[in-house]
Design an enzyme around this catalytic site. Sequence first.
Site, PDB file in Angstrom:
ATOM      1  N   LYS A 118      45.761  38.970  30.756  1.00 46.74           N
ATOM      2  CA  LYS A 118      45.261  37.836  31.540  1.00 46.74           C
ATOM      3  C   LYS A 118      45.252  36.555  30.699  1.00 46.74           C
ATOM      4  CE  LYS A 118      45.231  40.883  34.243  1.00 46.74           C
ATOM      5  NZ  LYS A 118      46.405  41.031  35.102  1.00 46.74           N
ATOM      6  N   GLU A 202      35.025  31.905  31.777  1.00 46.39           N
ATOM      7  CA  GLU A 202      35.369  30.993  32.872  1.00 46.39           C
ATOM      8  C   GLU A 202      34.097  30.564  33.597  1.00 46.39           C
ATOM      9  OE1 GLU A 202      38.061  32.945  35.561  1.00 46.39           O
ATOM     10  OE2 GLU A 202      39.794  32.604  34.267  1.00 46.39           O
ATOM     11  N   ARG A 294      54.088  43.392  41.456  1.00 48.15           N
ATOM     12  CA  ARG A 294      54.557  44.496  42.291  1.00 48.15           C
ATOM     13  C   ARG A 294      54.609  44.029  43.749  1.00 48.15           C
ATOM     14  NH1 ARG A 294      48.958  45.171  41.559  1.00 48.15           N
ATOM     15  NH2 ARG A 294      47.905  44.917  43.562  1.00 48.15           N
TER      16      ARG A 294
HETATM   17  C1  MV4 Z   1      36.392  35.082  39.488  1.00 45.98           C
HETATM   18  C2  MV4 Z   1      35.379  34.877  40.440  1.00 45.98           C
HETATM   19  C3  MV4 Z   1      34.611  33.750  40.329  1.00 45.98           C
HETATM   20  N1  MV4 Z   1      34.840  32.885  39.333  1.00 45.98           N
HETATM   21  N2  MV4 Z   1      36.582  34.185  38.515  1.00 45.98           N
HETATM   22  C4  MV4 Z   1      37.736  39.403  41.010  1.00 45.98           C
HETATM   23  C5  MV4 Z   1      39.070  40.025  40.916  1.00 45.98           C
HETATM   24  C6  MV4 Z   1      39.778  39.347  39.846  1.00 45.98           C
HETATM   25  N3  MV4 Z   1      41.130  39.073  40.234  1.00 45.98           N
HETATM   26  C7  MV4 Z   1      39.024  38.087  39.614  1.00 45.98           C
HETATM   27  N4  MV4 Z   1      37.853  38.144  40.423  1.00 45.98           N
HETATM   28  C8  MV4 Z   1      37.010  37.088  40.483  1.00 45.98           C
HETATM   29  N5  MV4 Z   1      37.182  36.159  39.526  1.00 45.98           N
HETATM   30  C9  MV4 Z   1      35.814  33.108  38.449  1.00 45.98           C
HETATM   31  N6  MV4 Z   1      35.995  32.256  37.460  1.00 45.98           N
HETATM   32  C10 MV4 Z   1      35.195  35.809  41.437  1.00 45.98           C
HETATM   33  C11 MV4 Z   1      36.006  36.931  41.455  1.00 45.98           C
HETATM   34  C12 MV4 Z   1      35.730  37.853  42.513  1.00 45.98           C
HETATM   35  C13 MV4 Z   1      36.618  38.016  43.564  1.00 45.98           C
HETATM   36  C14 MV4 Z   1      37.829  37.356  43.607  1.00 45.98           C
HETATM   37  C15 MV4 Z   1      38.712  37.527  44.638  1.00 45.98           C
HETATM   38  C16 MV4 Z   1      38.367  38.383  45.675  1.00 45.98           C
HETATM   39  C17 MV4 Z   1      37.175  39.066  45.665  1.00 45.98           C
HETATM   40  C18 MV4 Z   1      36.282  38.893  44.615  1.00 45.98           C
HETATM   41  C19 MV4 Z   1      35.088  39.577  44.616  1.00 45.98           C
HETATM   42  C20 MV4 Z   1      34.235  39.419  43.565  1.00 45.98           C
HETATM   43  C21 MV4 Z   1      34.548  38.564  42.519  1.00 45.98           C
END
Ligand code: MV4
Length: 497
Positions: A118, A202, A294
């Site tokens: 990442k 972040e 993917r």
């Molecule tokens: C985040 C976030 C809030 N702020 N990053 C969850 C999966 C991963 N791809 C990154 N995720 C998140 N990153 C920051 N800086 C909230 C999430 C997150 C989330 C993101 C997309 C879809 C569902 C989610 C559920 C919980 C947290």
Amino acid sequence: MAKIKKLLVANRGEIALRVMRSAKEMGIRTVAVFSEADRNAMHVRFADEAYCIGPPPSSESYLRMGKIIEVAKRSGAHAIHPGYGFLSENEDFAELVEKEGLIFIGPSADSMRLMGSKLAAKEAVAKFDVPLVPGTSTPITDIAEAKAIAKKIGYPVLIKASAGGGGKGMRVVENENDFENQMERAISEATAAFGDGSVFIEKYVLKPRHIEFQIFGDKHGNVVHLFERECSIQRRHQKVVEEAPSAVLTPELRQKMGEAAVNAAKAANYYNAGTIEFIYDEDGSFYFLEMNTRLQVEHPVTELITGLDLVKLQIRIAEGEELPFRQQDLAIHGHAIELRVCAEDPANSFLPDIGTLQTYTRPQGHGVRVDDGYEEGMKIPVHYDPLLAKLVVHAQTRSLAMDKMIRAIEDYHISGVETTLGFGKFVMQHPAFRAGNFNTRFIENYFKPEMLKEPPAGSEESLAAALAFVLHHQQKPPTAARATSTAPISKWRKNRV
Ligand code: MV4
């Protein structure tokens, strides 16, 4: 370049079938691999040839790289499609496939490796003007330095593991007092889980929407996007409902995010299908989170709004062909919604429910697509993910698509296992979902298991629901006669899921 005449699909279930259908239409012969639990599976019967590769556990079958490559060579396959899950994002597998002189249907091992980290991904895309969440894009080990950064960003912050992704290895820190403790835990967890303790920080976006862009690149440097999918209805990082296009994007924002997605792909010298995941904040800003290298589970919604077959495109690109269109040739047609029909019990914390499909009849009709891998009478194996089917609808507008989804759910009859069908109907009927006013907290904000219990016939709830249905579907102002008409009420009650 190399024409593929025979394709091995290194997967099972609905995706194995879906890939083989496209191959067959292209005149490509298909080879299935299967575990002992899948002897009678649909993908095994559909393929031109099928080979058993081991016992039920994935680690002894669908994850055995050497065995799968051996079958590919023995059967004379020219290429391997990994589907999603299993070996699909394993760069060592992609490398091994190509080293053995076979074609891997996907991106290069180098692109997979870059995006698998990442931090490396953030660093690479930052150079291509892709917006990142305020925070760090290099590993951080010094606690005092990390604390200073967190203070500058402002609490709450997230500590993420570089080797994580998809929600794995994330920790929220609410305030400075907790920081040191949480950071130490994040590092030791990441070390234990991934063998790599690198973490970064972040700003925590509190109410994000998950909006991802489908991109496609060829081996000649061309990259386009196939618009977005919104996947905000998730539970514990498992998507349940996906749609395209997103209800919040304006054409201007779509173009801006699309350009950022194409740039992110270019930063990785990317070819084949990929997904750029963004979070979209309430204030209209968006940030790159990660790239999935993917074909994704939810790709059918993109197929329905673009009219393209993404698997056929993947195969042509793997053969070395150029993309058959430019960005300006692509347009969004109508609206598509997908519901993941999983063998899970939404009334019981979505716990996997295993058993036999006693009744299994699919919905039909215009704009209804069912991608599945099971038939009536089959047992759901415990060894794999609980996805039974993807119910996908396409209509001219979002509102019509939601109505079609409700009808399709009501026409889908499954007994023997609990499923997410009733939950899907709850989502489609929810005012916040209907208004397009929701974020990734939809389930925690609005869903309680009791909401799926069928109200007893004639109860206040069932009459109120029936009345709401009648009022919603009539054009003229309600009259006493209309509102009390019993015909639509009894029909509706009979069809409840
Ligand atoms: C985040 C976030 C809030 N702020 N990053 C969850 C999966 C991963 N791809 C990154 N995720 C998140 N990153 C920051 N800086 C909230 C999430 C997150 C989330 C993101 C997309 C879809 C569902 C989610 C559920 C919980 C947290």
